[in-house]
Design a protein around this motif. Structure first.
Motif, mmCIF file in Angstrom:
data_model
loop_
_atom_site.group_PDB
_atom_site.id
_atom_site.type_symbol
_atom_site.label_atom_id
_atom_site.label_comp_id
_atom_site.label_asym_id
_atom_site.label_seq_id
_atom_site.Cartn_x
_atom_site.Cartn_y
_atom_site.Cartn_z
ATOM 1 N N MET A 1 -37.831 -38.703 -77.942
ATOM 2 C CA MET A 1 -38.139 -37.405 -77.371
ATOM 3 C C MET A 1 -37.319 -37.261 -76.100
ATOM 4 S SD MET A 1 -41.727 -35.522 -76.577
ATOM 5 C CE MET A 1 -42.382 -36.336 -77.964
ATOM 6 N N SER A 2 -36.843 -36.062 -75.841
ATOM 7 C CA SER A 2 -36.074 -35.840 -74.629
ATOM 8 C C SER A 2 -37.024 -35.720 -73.442
ATOM 9 C CB SER A 2 -35.185 -34.605 -74.773
ATOM 10 O OG SER A 2 -35.906 -33.434 -74.519
ATOM 11 N N GLU A 3 -36.541 -35.142 -72.403
ATOM 12 C CA GLU A 3 -37.310 -35.040 -71.164
ATOM 13 C C GLU A 3 -38.660 -34.364 -71.359
ATOM 14 O OE1 GLU A 3 -35.078 -33.569 -67.730
ATOM 15 O OE2 GLU A 3 -33.396 -33.412 -69.098
ATOM 16 N N GLY A 4 -39.512 -34.580 -70.369
ATOM 17 C CA GLY A 4 -40.776 -33.883 -70.323
ATOM 18 C C GLY A 4 -40.862 -33.123 -69.015
ATOM 19 N N TYR A 5 -41.646 -32.078 -69.008
ATOM 20 C CA TYR A 5 -41.802 -31.244 -67.816
ATOM 21 C C TYR A 5 -43.273 -30.962 -67.597
ATOM 22 C CZ TYR A 5 -36.838 -30.241 -68.571
ATOM 23 O OH TYR A 5 -35.491 -30.361 -68.752
ATOM 24 N N ASP A 6 -43.653 -30.887 -66.322
ATOM 25 C CA ASP A 6 -45.007 -30.412 -66.074
ATOM 26 C C ASP A 6 -44.995 -28.900 -66.270
ATOM 27 O OD1 ASP A 6 -44.489 -29.006 -63.581
ATOM 28 O OD2 ASP A 6 -44.472 -30.940 -62.586
ATOM 29 N N LEU A 7 -46.159 -28.325 -66.428
ATOM 30 C CA LEU A 7 -46.271 -26.918 -66.785
ATOM 31 C C LEU A 7 -45.577 -25.992 -65.797
ATOM 32 C CD1 LEU A 7 -47.396 -25.064 -68.919
ATOM 33 C CD2 LEU A 7 -49.566 -25.031 -67.712
ATOM 34 N N ALA A 8 -45.722 -26.260 -64.511
ATOM 35 C CA ALA A 8 -45.087 -25.403 -63.502
ATOM 36 C C ALA A 8 -43.568 -25.450 -63.626
ATOM 37 C CB ALA A 8 -45.525 -25.830 -62.103
ATOM 38 N N ALA B 1 -41.903 -26.268 -66.316
ATOM 39 C CA ALA B 1 -41.533 -25.703 -67.613
ATOM 40 C C ALA B 1 -41.391 -24.190 -67.530
ATOM 41 C CB ALA B 1 -42.570 -26.079 -68.671
ATOM 42 N N ARG B 2 -42.222 -23.549 -66.715
ATOM 43 C CA ARG B 2 -42.102 -22.095 -66.551
ATOM 44 C C ARG B 2 -40.736 -21.735 -65.978
ATOM 45 N NH1 ARG B 2 -47.763 -22.243 -64.075
ATOM 46 N NH2 ARG B 2 -49.081 -21.667 -65.817
ATOM 47 N N VAL B 3 -40.291 -22.512 -65.005
ATOM 48 C CA VAL B 3 -39.006 -22.245 -64.353
ATOM 49 C C VAL B 3 -37.840 -22.559 -65.288
ATOM 50 C CG1 VAL B 3 -37.523 -22.956 -62.423
ATOM 51 C CG2 VAL B 3 -39.985 -22.681 -62.073
ATOM 52 N N VAL C 1 -36.002 -24.333 -74.298
ATOM 53 C CA VAL C 1 -35.749 -23.748 -75.616
ATOM 54 C C VAL C 1 -34.384 -24.185 -76.134
ATOM 55 C CG1 VAL C 1 -35.389 -21.586 -76.879
ATOM 56 C CG2 VAL C 1 -37.312 -21.798 -75.286
ATOM 57 N N HIS C 2 -33.383 -24.207 -75.273
ATOM 58 C CA HIS C 2 -32.047 -24.652 -75.673
ATOM 59 C C HIS C 2 -32.090 -26.107 -76.160
ATOM 60 C CE1 HIS C 2 -27.702 -24.939 -75.770
ATOM 61 N NE2 HIS C 2 -27.790 -26.056 -75.061
ATOM 62 N N GLN D 1 -41.530 -32.440 -74.204
ATOM 63 C CA GLN D 1 -42.966 -32.582 -73.932
ATOM 64 C C GLN D 1 -43.344 -31.809 -72.677
ATOM 65 O OE1 GLN D 1 -45.162 -36.426 -74.447
ATOM 66 N NE2 GLN D 1 -45.141 -36.376 -72.217
ATOM 67 N N ILE D 2 -44.451 -31.105 -72.736
ATOM 68 C CA ILE D 2 -44.986 -30.366 -71.589
ATOM 69 C C ILE D 2 -46.292 -31.057 -71.180
ATOM 70 C CG2 ILE D 2 -45.757 -28.128 -70.725
ATOM 71 C CD1 ILE D 2 -42.833 -28.134 -71.716
ATOM 72 N N THR D 3 -46.448 -31.294 -69.885
ATOM 73 C CA THR D 3 -47.656 -31.947 -69.391
ATOM 74 C C THR D 3 -48.404 -31.042 -68.419
ATOM 75 O OG1 THR D 3 -46.489 -32.994 -67.542
ATOM 76 C CG2 THR D 3 -46.617 -34.242 -69.594
#
Length: 97
Positions: free
Chosen positions: A1-8, A10-12, A18-19, A28-30
């Motif tokens: 799996m590639s990088e993960g982002y926290d929700l805040a 991910a919004r930015v 998506v790309h 992954q979103i946390t």
């Protein structure tokens, strides 16, 4: 799996996420450090959904698919013999209501 982002974050970085998903890299979103979602490409989603079609089949069709996939006939198992040893032939226990 590639990088993960926290929700805040991910919004930015939504367009970037998506790309990455389009390129075949699930993201992954946390939330508060706990995984809550995975963003993946439509192609990957459709592949996964088609693998789970047996879940949408009725029991009989799913059983037939299972038997064919694992070649149950080739195992030469007689269920009558197997279960005869496990279950007694009596009428069962008395139930008091």
């Amino acid at each position: 799996m590639s990088e993960g982002y926290d929700l805040a974050e991910a919004r930015v970085r939504f367009a970037e996420i998506v790309h990455d998903a389009e390129q075949g890299k699930p993201v992954q979103i946390t939330r508060l450090g706990k995984p809550v979602a995975i963003v993946l490409s439509l192609r990957e989603y459709q592949r996964l959904a088609s693998e789970n079609l047996s879940e949408n089949l009725g029991f009989g069709a799913a059983l037939a698919e299972f038997r064919q996939k694992y070649q149950i006939q080739a195992l030469d198992i007689n269920p009558d013999q197997v279960f005869k040893q496990i279950r007694e032939g009596c009428c069962g226990r008395e139930v008091i209501l």
